[in-house]
Structure formats: C-alpha cells, structure tokens
Design a protein around this motif. Structure first.
Motif, PDB file in Angstrom:
ATOM      1  N   ALA A  65     -10.821 -11.077 -21.383  1.00 46.37           N
ATOM      2  CA  ALA A  65     -10.972 -11.603 -22.750  1.00 46.37           C
ATOM      3  C   ALA A  65     -11.714 -10.575 -23.595  1.00 46.37           C
ATOM      4  O   ALA A  65     -11.668  -9.386 -23.302  1.00 46.37           O
ATOM      5  N   CYS A  66     -12.444 -11.055 -24.621  1.00 48.39           N
ATOM      6  CA  CYS A  66     -13.044 -10.145 -25.607  1.00 48.39           C
ATOM      7  C   CYS A  66     -13.965  -9.093 -24.987  1.00 48.39           C
ATOM      8  O   CYS A  66     -14.034  -7.972 -25.482  1.00 48.39           O
ATOM      9  N   CYS A  67     -14.697  -9.406 -23.912  1.00 50.09           N
ATOM     10  CA  CYS A  67     -15.572  -8.417 -23.278  1.00 50.09           C
ATOM     11  C   CYS A  67     -14.790  -7.182 -22.845  1.00 50.09           C
ATOM     12  O   CYS A  67     -15.351  -6.086 -22.762  1.00 50.09           O
ATOM     13  N   GLY A 102     -14.835 -10.757 -19.197  1.00 47.48           N
ATOM     14  CA  GLY A 102     -14.203 -11.825 -19.970  1.00 47.48           C
ATOM     15  C   GLY A 102     -14.327 -13.187 -19.320  1.00 47.48           C
ATOM     16  O   GLY A 102     -14.919 -13.355 -18.249  1.00 47.48           O
ATOM     17  N   THR A 103     -13.736 -14.151 -19.978  1.00 45.17           N
ATOM     18  CA  THR A 103     -13.789 -15.538 -19.525  1.00 45.17           C
ATOM     19  C   THR A 103     -12.911 -15.715 -18.290  1.00 45.17           C
ATOM     20  O   THR A 103     -11.744 -15.331 -18.310  1.00 45.17           O
ATOM     21  N   GLY A 129     -20.888  -9.812 -19.216  1.00 43.98           N
ATOM     22  CA  GLY A 129     -20.916 -10.814 -20.279  1.00 43.98           C
ATOM     23  C   GLY A 129     -21.251 -12.199 -19.770  1.00 43.98           C
ATOM     24  O   GLY A 129     -21.173 -12.492 -18.565  1.00 43.98           O
ATOM     25  N   SER A 130     -21.596 -13.070 -20.709  1.00 43.19           N
ATOM     26  CA  SER A 130     -22.068 -14.402 -20.306  1.00 43.19           C
ATOM     27  C   SER A 130     -20.944 -15.270 -19.744  1.00 43.19           C
ATOM     28  O   SER A 130     -21.188 -16.125 -18.900  1.00 43.19           O
ATOM     29  N   CYS A 131     -19.699 -15.063 -20.179  1.00 43.11           N
ATOM     30  CA  CYS A 131     -18.591 -15.863 -19.603  1.00 43.11           C
ATOM     31  C   CYS A 131     -18.462 -15.605 -18.106  1.00 43.11           C
ATOM     32  O   CYS A 131     -18.389 -16.538 -17.305  1.00 43.11           O
ATOM     33  N   PRO A 137     -20.114 -19.327 -23.604  1.00 39.04           N
ATOM     34  CA  PRO A 137     -19.883 -20.347 -24.630  1.00 39.04           C
ATOM     35  C   PRO A 137     -19.005 -21.486 -24.129  1.00 39.04           C
ATOM     36  O   PRO A 137     -18.917 -22.520 -24.781  1.00 39.04           O
ATOM     37  N   TYR A 138     -18.353 -21.286 -23.002  1.00 36.63           N
ATOM     38  CA  TYR A 138     -17.454 -22.333 -22.471  1.00 36.63           C
ATOM     39  C   TYR A 138     -18.110 -23.098 -21.334  1.00 36.63           C
ATOM     40  O   TYR A 138     -17.430 -23.655 -20.474  1.00 36.63           O
ATOM     41  N   GLY A 160     -24.973 -10.703 -22.278  1.00 35.94           N
ATOM     42  CA  GLY A 160     -24.506 -10.442 -23.643  1.00 35.94           C
ATOM     43  C   GLY A 160     -23.198 -11.137 -23.938  1.00 35.94           C
ATOM     44  O   GLY A 160     -22.472 -11.523 -23.023  1.00 35.94           O
ATOM     45  N   CYS A 161     -22.917 -11.304 -25.229  1.00 38.30           N
ATOM     46  CA  CYS A 161     -21.663 -11.953 -25.641  1.00 38.30           C
ATOM     47  C   CYS A 161     -21.150 -11.309 -26.923  1.00 38.30           C
ATOM     48  O   CYS A 161     -21.383 -11.823 -27.986  1.00 38.30           O
ATOM     49  N   PRO A 162     -20.446 -10.187 -26.836  1.00 37.64           N
ATOM     50  CA  PRO A 162     -20.231  -9.387 -25.624  1.00 37.64           C
ATOM     51  C   PRO A 162     -21.384  -8.379 -25.448  1.00 37.64           C
ATOM     52  O   PRO A 162     -22.044  -8.034 -26.424  1.00 37.64           O
TER      53      PRO A 162
HETATM   54  S1  SF4 Z   1     -19.045 -13.348 -23.117  1.00 33.91           S
HETATM   55 FE1  SF4 Z   1     -18.518 -13.586 -25.297  1.00 33.91          FE
HETATM   56  S2  SF4 Z   1     -17.450 -11.678 -25.789  1.00 33.91           S
HETATM   57 FE2  SF4 Z   1     -17.439 -11.852 -23.539  1.00 33.91          FE
HETATM   58  S3  SF4 Z   1     -15.530 -12.864 -23.027  1.00 33.91           S
HETATM   59 FE3  SF4 Z   1     -17.082 -14.472 -23.245  1.00 33.91          FE
HETATM   60  S4  SF4 Z   1     -16.893 -15.139 -25.372  1.00 33.91           S
HETATM   61 FE4  SF4 Z   1     -15.866 -13.170 -25.235  1.00 33.91          FE
END
Ligand code: SF4
Length: 188
Positions: A65-67, A102-103, A129-131, A137-138, A160-162
């Motif tokens: 994902a975004c990371c 990523g998630t 990242g936190s996912c 966030p999920y 971090g996010c990201p």
């Molecule tokens: S930690 Fe944040 S930036 Fe990384 S995949 Fe999850 S939502 Fe996206």
C-alpha cells in the motif's frame, strides 16, 4: 613499505597530485588488516559470515500500500541504499530481506507467507509503517491483519504512517546491527 629497526612500519606520505606516473594505472591501497595483524585474523566463522551478510542484503521487491511509495523512494537515487550493499530483487529465491510495506489485508496473508517461505535461510523481515506493525489506521478492521507478525517473524519494526525514507534507512541499519550481534551472541 619500509620498516625501521624496531620492526615498525614507517608511514609513507604521498603529496596530493604528486608521485603518479602516466600510464601506470592505480595500485591497491595498503591493507589495514596487514598493518594491524599481519596475515593473521582470529574470528568466529559466524561473525565473519555475518559481516558479509549484513553488507549485502537483497530486499524482495514488493509493496502492499502507500508505505511502498516511501520504500521505492528509499531505493531510488536520492537516498541510495546501494552504498550499504542493499539492492532490491524481484524474486524471493535470492532475496534475504522482506520489507512488509503497507496494509496487510487478510486476502494477502497466504501470498505473504508463501513468499516468506520461498526465501532461503538466513532471512529477515522488516515491518514498515503502522499498518504492517499493528494494523495502523485500520486497527480492528474486519479485513486487515493486526500486524504482519501474526503471519511471519519480524526482526525490526519501523514506526510511522508512512515512515520517511530516513526512518526505513535507520531500520535497515538496525537490522544490520542485529545480524552482527546475533552472530556474536550465538552459542557455538
Ligand atoms: S502505515 Fe499509513 S502510509 Fe503506511 S500503508 Fe498504512 S495507511 Fe498507508
């Protein structure tokens, strides 16, 4: 290299821009090992191999994902992971580090486990990242795994996010340190 009467090396000072002859090419620099311990080195083989391993990490190229965008940027020229001996590799068969960027959705759990199992030992995992660390966030979402360590063992977590590329770089340096320390502390 010259040696004085007390068997000490006499340092040879070379003035910049002088002492070079056209057409002779470069000579290898003096070996630090030969100066400190001439022709002798005593070390545990595990520690020796760990120095090679930590300095030639091949990371599996995949992102979730975004990371992954930050991970791609870390591998690009501005941050230049090559200087740490790190290259990104498109096959798990030769890769030894998995960066989970990523998630981790439940649908991807089996493919991630499969990729991890296809990597040869020794291998390491970075949760970026936190996912990947705990769902981010999920958190408690119906479709997301609450941290990739529910699927595979994780060595380093990058918060971090990201996380910025510098944070991932720091995580990789921590992994290199861990590889070195694990080899030193391993029972023979
Ligand atoms: S930690 Fe944040 S930036 Fe990384 S995949 Fe999850 S939502 Fe996206």
């Amino acid at each position: 290299m010259e040696i004085n009467e007390n068997s000490q090396f006499i340092p040879q000072e070379k003035i910049l821009g002088q002492g070079y002859k056209a057409g002779e090419g470069n000579n290898p620099a003096d070996s630090v090992f030969n100066k400190v311990l001439p022709n002798a080195l005593t070390v545990k083989s595990d520690e020796l191999f760990s120095l090679a391993r930590k300095s030639s990490l091949w990371t599996l190229s995949f992102g979730l994902a975004c990371c992954a965008i930050e991970m791609i940027s870390t591998h690009a020229s501005h941050h230049d992971l090559d200087r740490f001996g790190i290259v990104t590799w498109p096959s798990p068969r030769q890769a030894d580090v998995m960066i989970v960027a990523g998630t981790v959705v439940k649908k991807m759990a089996d493919p991630i486990k499969l990729l991890y199992e296809q990597m040869p030992d020794p291998k390491w995992v970075i949760a970026m990242g936190s996912c990947a660390t705990n769902g981010g966030p999920y958190y408690k979402s119906y479709s997301v795994v609450m941290g990739v360590d529910h699927l595979i063992p994780v060595d380093v977590y990058v918060p971090g996010c990201p996380p910025r590329p510098e944070a991932l770089q720091y995580g990789i340096l921590q992994l290199q340190e861990k590889i070195k320390l694990d080899a030193r502390n391993r029972d023979v």
